[in-house]
Design a protein around this motif. Structure first.
Motif, PDB file in Angstrom:
ATOM      1  N   ILE A  73       0.871  -1.360  -0.206  1.00  0.00           N
ATOM      2  CA  ILE A  73      -0.401   0.148   0.139  1.00  0.00           C
ATOM      3  C   ILE A  73       0.749   1.140   0.150  1.00  0.00           C
ATOM      4  CG2 ILE A  73      -1.958  -1.364   1.087  1.00  0.00           C
ATOM      5  CD1 ILE A  73      -0.823   0.207   3.846  1.00  0.00           C
ATOM      6  N   ASP A  74       0.379   1.635  -0.371  1.00  0.00           N
ATOM      7  CA  ASP A  74       1.063   3.583  -0.236  1.00  0.00           C
ATOM      8  C   ASP A  74      -0.408   4.459   0.743  1.00  0.00           C
ATOM      9  OD1 ASP A  74       2.258   3.504  -2.324  1.00  0.00           O
ATOM     10  OD2 ASP A  74       1.066   3.069  -4.013  1.00  0.00           O
ATOM     11  N   ASP A 101       8.998  -0.748   4.806  1.00  0.00           N
ATOM     12  CA  ASP A 101       8.636  -0.751   4.264  1.00  0.00           C
ATOM     13  C   ASP A 101       9.554  -1.080   2.822  1.00  0.00           C
ATOM     14  OD1 ASP A 101      10.876   1.071   1.949  1.00  0.00           O
ATOM     15  OD2 ASP A 101      10.270   3.154   3.385  1.00  0.00           O
ATOM     16  N   ALA A 102       8.192  -0.999   1.655  1.00  0.00           N
ATOM     17  CA  ALA A 102       8.102  -1.721   0.807  1.00  0.00           C
ATOM     18  C   ALA A 102       9.708  -1.500  -0.256  1.00  0.00           C
ATOM     19  CB  ALA A 102       7.357  -1.360  -0.557  1.00  0.00           C
ATOM     20  N   GLU A 103      10.370  -0.312   0.513  1.00  0.00           N
ATOM     21  CA  GLU A 103      11.781  -0.205  -1.020  1.00  0.00           C
ATOM     22  C   GLU A 103      13.321  -0.699   0.186  1.00  0.00           C
ATOM     23  OE1 GLU A 103      12.262   3.916  -1.665  1.00  0.00           O
ATOM     24  OE2 GLU A 103       9.790   4.354  -3.173  1.00  0.00           O
ATOM     25  N   THR A 104      13.073  -0.583   1.000  1.00  0.00           N
ATOM     26  CA  THR A 104      14.570  -1.151   1.817  1.00  0.00           C
ATOM     27  C   THR A 104      13.748  -2.668   2.714  1.00  0.00           C
ATOM     28  OG1 THR A 104      13.465  -0.043   4.149  1.00  0.00           O
ATOM     29  CG2 THR A 104      14.611   0.967   2.540  1.00  0.00           C
ATOM     30  N   GLY A 105      12.529  -2.678   2.924  1.00  0.00           N
ATOM     31  CA  GLY A 105      12.218  -3.927   3.650  1.00  0.00           C
ATOM     32  C   GLY A 105      12.678  -3.947   5.150  1.00  0.00           C
ATOM     33  N   GLU A 106      12.463  -2.751   5.846  1.00  0.00           N
ATOM     34  CA  GLU A 106      13.296  -2.509   7.283  1.00  0.00           C
ATOM     35  C   GLU A 106      11.872  -2.462   7.979  1.00  0.00           C
ATOM     36  OE1 GLU A 106      14.216   0.890  10.537  1.00  0.00           O
ATOM     37  OE2 GLU A 106      14.603   1.413   8.218  1.00  0.00           O
ATOM     38  N   VAL A 107      11.659  -3.483   8.374  1.00  0.00           N
ATOM     39  CA  VAL A 107      10.771  -3.785   9.342  1.00  0.00           C
ATOM     40  C   VAL A 107      10.906  -2.886  10.134  1.00  0.00           C
ATOM     41  CG1 VAL A 107       9.426  -5.271  11.178  1.00  0.00           C
ATOM     42  CG2 VAL A 107      10.804  -6.758   9.132  1.00  0.00           C
ATOM     43  N   LEU A 108       9.756  -2.545  10.326  1.00  0.00           N
ATOM     44  CA  LEU A 108       8.648  -0.904  10.698  1.00  0.00           C
ATOM     45  C   LEU A 108       7.618  -1.442  12.183  1.00  0.00           C
ATOM     46  CD1 LEU A 108       7.632   1.695   8.037  1.00  0.00           C
ATOM     47  CD2 LEU A 108      10.242   1.615   9.375  1.00  0.00           C
ATOM     48  N   HIS A 109       7.230  -1.856  11.661  1.00  0.00           N
ATOM     49  CA  HIS A 109       6.641  -2.439  13.754  1.00  0.00           C
ATOM     50  C   HIS A 109       5.550  -3.822  12.840  1.00  0.00           C
ATOM     51  CE1 HIS A 109       5.241  -0.940  17.508  1.00  0.00           C
ATOM     52  NE2 HIS A 109       3.840  -1.842  17.125  1.00  0.00           N
ATOM     53  N   GLU A 110       5.495  -4.300  14.177  1.00  0.00           N
ATOM     54  CA  GLU A 110       4.271  -5.651  14.323  1.00  0.00           C
ATOM     55  C   GLU A 110       3.722  -5.161  15.019  1.00  0.00           C
ATOM     56  OE1 GLU A 110       6.596  -9.826  14.510  1.00  0.00           O
ATOM     57  OE2 GLU A 110       8.798  -8.645  14.339  1.00  0.00           O
ATOM     58  N   LEU A 111       2.485  -5.315  14.856  1.00  0.00           N
ATOM     59  CA  LEU A 111       1.213  -5.610  15.605  1.00  0.00           C
ATOM     60  C   LEU A 111       0.918  -6.838  16.238  1.00  0.00           C
ATOM     61  CD1 LEU A 111      -0.960  -3.346  12.844  1.00  0.00           C
ATOM     62  CD2 LEU A 111      -0.103  -2.880  14.777  1.00  0.00           C
ATOM     63  N   ARG A 156       5.564  10.074   3.604  1.00  0.00           N
ATOM     64  CA  ARG A 156       5.101   9.430   2.345  1.00  0.00           C
ATOM     65  C   ARG A 156       5.488   8.243   1.806  1.00  0.00           C
ATOM     66  NH1 ARG A 156       2.895  14.755   1.551  1.00  0.00           N
ATOM     67  NH2 ARG A 156       1.435  15.093   0.413  1.00  0.00           N
ATOM     68  N   ARG A 157       4.515   7.054   2.250  1.00  0.00           N
ATOM     69  CA  ARG A 157       5.702   5.577   2.135  1.00  0.00           C
ATOM     70  C   ARG A 157       4.606   4.847   1.710  1.00  0.00           C
ATOM     71  NH1 ARG A 157       7.312   5.117   9.029  1.00  0.00           N
ATOM     72  NH2 ARG A 157       9.343   6.438   8.532  1.00  0.00           N
ATOM     73  N   ALA A 158       6.036   3.685   0.938  1.00  0.00           N
ATOM     74  CA  ALA A 158       5.243   2.825   0.241  1.00  0.00           C
ATOM     75  C   ALA A 158       5.548   0.804   1.421  1.00  0.00           C
ATOM     76  CB  ALA A 158       6.410   2.650  -0.921  1.00  0.00           C
ATOM     77  N   LEU A 159       4.557   1.123   1.071  1.00  0.00           N
ATOM     78  CA  LEU A 159       4.784  -0.308   2.949  1.00  0.00           C
ATOM     79  C   LEU A 159       4.272  -1.108   2.024  1.00  0.00           C
ATOM     80  CD1 LEU A 159       2.207   2.212   5.520  1.00  0.00           C
ATOM     81  CD2 LEU A 159       5.433   1.782   5.639  1.00  0.00           C
ATOM     82  N   LYS A 160       5.146  -2.442   2.872  1.00  0.00           N
ATOM     83  CA  LYS A 160       4.249  -4.061   2.498  1.00  0.00           C
ATOM     84  C   LYS A 160       3.572  -4.358   3.719  1.00  0.00           C
ATOM     85  CE  LYS A 160       6.211  -8.910   1.185  1.00  0.00           C
ATOM     86  NZ  LYS A 160       7.678  -9.942   1.056  1.00  0.00           N
ATOM     87  N   LEU A 161       2.534  -4.959   4.130  1.00  0.00           N
ATOM     88  CA  LEU A 161       1.661  -5.797   4.586  1.00  0.00           C
ATOM     89  C   LEU A 161       2.322  -7.067   4.151  1.00  0.00           C
ATOM     90  CD1 LEU A 161      -0.853  -3.612   4.996  1.00  0.00           C
ATOM     91  CD2 LEU A 161       0.929  -2.915   6.163  1.00  0.00           C
ATOM     92  N   GLU A 162       2.464  -7.658   5.825  1.00  0.00           N
ATOM     93  CA  GLU A 162       2.714  -9.398   5.311  1.00  0.00           C
ATOM     94  C   GLU A 162       2.314 -10.034   6.919  1.00  0.00           C
ATOM     95  OE1 GLU A 162       6.398 -13.033   5.221  1.00  0.00           O
ATOM     96  OE2 GLU A 162       6.646 -11.063   5.416  1.00  0.00           O
ATOM     97  N   LEU A 163       1.077 -10.409   6.240  1.00  0.00           N
ATOM     98  CA  LEU A 163       0.138 -11.814   7.911  1.00  0.00           C
ATOM     99  C   LEU A 163       0.793 -12.747   8.434  1.00  0.00           C
ATOM    100  CD1 LEU A 163      -1.480 -11.384  10.075  1.00  0.00           C
ATOM    101  CD2 LEU A 163      -3.417 -12.174   8.211  1.00  0.00           C
ATOM    102  N   LYS A 164       1.590 -12.880  10.131  1.00  0.00           N
ATOM    103  CA  LYS A 164       1.828 -14.504  10.002  1.00  0.00           C
ATOM    104  C   LYS A 164       0.767 -14.146  11.514  1.00  0.00           C
ATOM    105  CE  LYS A 164       6.910 -14.353   9.269  1.00  0.00           C
ATOM    106  NZ  LYS A 164       8.006 -14.184   9.924  1.00  0.00           N
ATOM    107  N   VAL A 165      -0.323 -14.886  11.274  1.00  0.00           N
ATOM    108  CA  VAL A 165      -1.288 -16.054  12.367  1.00  0.00           C
ATOM    109  C   VAL A 165      -0.418 -15.568  13.555  1.00  0.00           C
ATOM    110  CG1 VAL A 165      -2.812 -16.014  10.446  1.00  0.00           C
ATOM    111  CG2 VAL A 165      -1.767 -17.804  11.442  1.00  0.00           C
ATOM    112  N   LEU A 166      -1.321 -15.353  14.604  1.00  0.00           N
ATOM    113  CA  LEU A 166      -0.361 -15.149  15.542  1.00  0.00           C
ATOM    114  C   LEU A 166      -1.260 -16.460  16.255  1.00  0.00           C
ATOM    115  CD1 LEU A 166      -0.668 -11.843  17.887  1.00  0.00           C
ATOM    116  CD2 LEU A 166       1.062 -13.121  16.674  1.00  0.00           C
ATOM    117  N   ALA A 167      -0.451 -17.633  16.491  1.00  0.00           N
ATOM    118  CA  ALA A 167      -1.158 -18.975  17.173  1.00  0.00           C
ATOM    119  C   ALA A 167      -0.499 -19.721  17.975  1.00  0.00           C
ATOM    120  CB  ALA A 167      -1.680 -20.150  15.943  1.00  0.00           C
TER     121      ALA A 167
END
Length: 367
Positions: free
Chosen positions: A22-23, A111-121, A162-173
């Motif tokens: 997403i942007d 971050d979609a450009e650098t791949g740096e993980v910004l946060h985990e919910l 302004r950021r391009a972000l990559k969202l990736e889901l890892k379910v919590l189980a």
């Protein structure tokens, strides 16, 4: 018929979306105002230009009611409102409205450009800022001083992030189910939890992860995840299971289900189990090293006088030294005992993960 099957497969796999790009654009700050007071009978009114308002932030909220990122597949740009410009008569601009993007618990924001993980919910209700709104510009009243009584300076608002972000889901189980297609994973999760996955007598009925809450007693429960079955070559992309192995990386325990009574006599359960462990090791060494229990399923399909010998043979050929459970997910034989043991293990892991706090003996027992 072939076209129908393709459409059915696409519709089924699209029900679960675990990646999205997403942007986001936070709002720009409003401009400051250069203005002077003009009132009757006031010769020296002075500057009265107000500051601009802050731009709106873009926020991410962890929502426990969501389990996919499908909302971000079709709407991919999100813009917050800009701040209002400052005005005369000491009027500051109104700040822009924030926007809140609801995401499933377990979402990783990078971050979609650098791949740096910004946060985990990781916690339900967790709220973070993923794009900060720009500050408002200064009006000329901001520059008033004893030596500068009629300032005409003003500044524009600062731009929002302004950021391009990559969202990736890892379910919590807490518990993850492993096994070949048609090993009975969906039947087991339906038997012990509130999940109602699709169950049929052919492989690959599970096309996306299912989560179920297993309730052991009042305020005693754990979450179990069922992912599509693995086949040999999964780590190189064969089958569906490799796409969802990431959802097992946060589990505390893996249950390896083995079908002890396959329909095809030529199929060897031991070779299937070894293939699963091999694919797991190729995919992720840390995932392979997680605690893994062997669950021998479909014992109702084996004559009672042959069960002990078959179980012993499978365990011996696998050279497995850990806990072994004999169940029938269809008839629920052995399931209650398995659930109790899982809960005891999860409770111990939770307890060990809690930080130890030293208590001063002078205050022990005091409220």
């Amino acid at each position: 018929m072939r076209a129908f099957c393709v459409l059915f497969f696409r519709d089924s796999i699209m029900k679960f979306v675990d990646e999205a790009t997403i942007d986001v654009a936070a709002g720009d700050g409003g401009n400051g105002c250069a203005s002077f007071r003009h009132e009757k009978y006031k010769e020296f009114g002075g500057p009265d230009g107000g500051d601009g308002g802050r731009g709106g932030h873009v926020l991410a909220l962890a929502d426990s009611n969501l389990n996919t990122l499908v909302d971000f597949r079709y709407t991919r740009r999100f813009e917050a409102q800009r701040g209002e410009h400052g005005k005369g008569s000491d009027m500051f601009g109104t700040k822009g409205d924030d926007i809140v993007l609801k995401m499933p618990v377990g979402t990783i924001i990078s971050d979609a450009e650098t791949g740096e993980v910004l946060h985990e919910l990781l916690q339900p209700g967790e709220l973070i800022t993923i794009a900060k709104g720009g500050d408002g510009g200064f009006g000329n009243m901001h520059y008033k001083s004893s030596t500068n009584r009629a300032p005409r300076q003003k500044t524009p608002g600062w731009p929002g992030e302004r950021r391009a972000l990559k969202l990736e889901l890892k379910v919590l189980a807490d518990v993850g189910l492993l096994g070949m297609p048609n090993a009975g994973k969906s039947t087991l999760i339906a038997a012990v939890s509130n999940a109602r996955p699709k169950i049929a007598d052919y492989p690959f009925t599970t096309l996306y992860p299912n989560l179920g809450v297993v309730r052991v007693g009042p305020e005693k429960s754990f979450v179990v995840a069922d992912v599509p079955g693995l086949i040999e070559g999964a780590s190189e992309g064969a089958g569906l299971g490799h796409q969802f192995l990431r959802h097992l990386q946060r589990t505390r325990l893996l249950l390896h289900l083995v079908d002890v009574a396959p329909f095809d006599d030529a199929v060897d359960p031991v070779q299937q189990a070894k293939a699963i462990m091999g694919e797991l090791k190729k995919y992720d060494a840390e995932l392979y090293a997680k605690p893994r229990w062997l669950v021998l399923n479909k014992l109702d399909m084996v004559p009672a006088d042959e069960r002990a010998a078959r179980v012993k043979d499978i365990v011996k050929r696998l050279r497995y030294k850990g806990p072994v459970f004999e169940i029938s997910a269809l008839t629920r034989e052995g399931c209650e005992f398995l659930v109790q043991k899982i809960y005891e293990h999860i409770a111990k892991v939770h307890e060990a993960a809690q930080p130890h706090v030293e208590v001063d003996p002078r205050f022990a027992g005091n409220p």
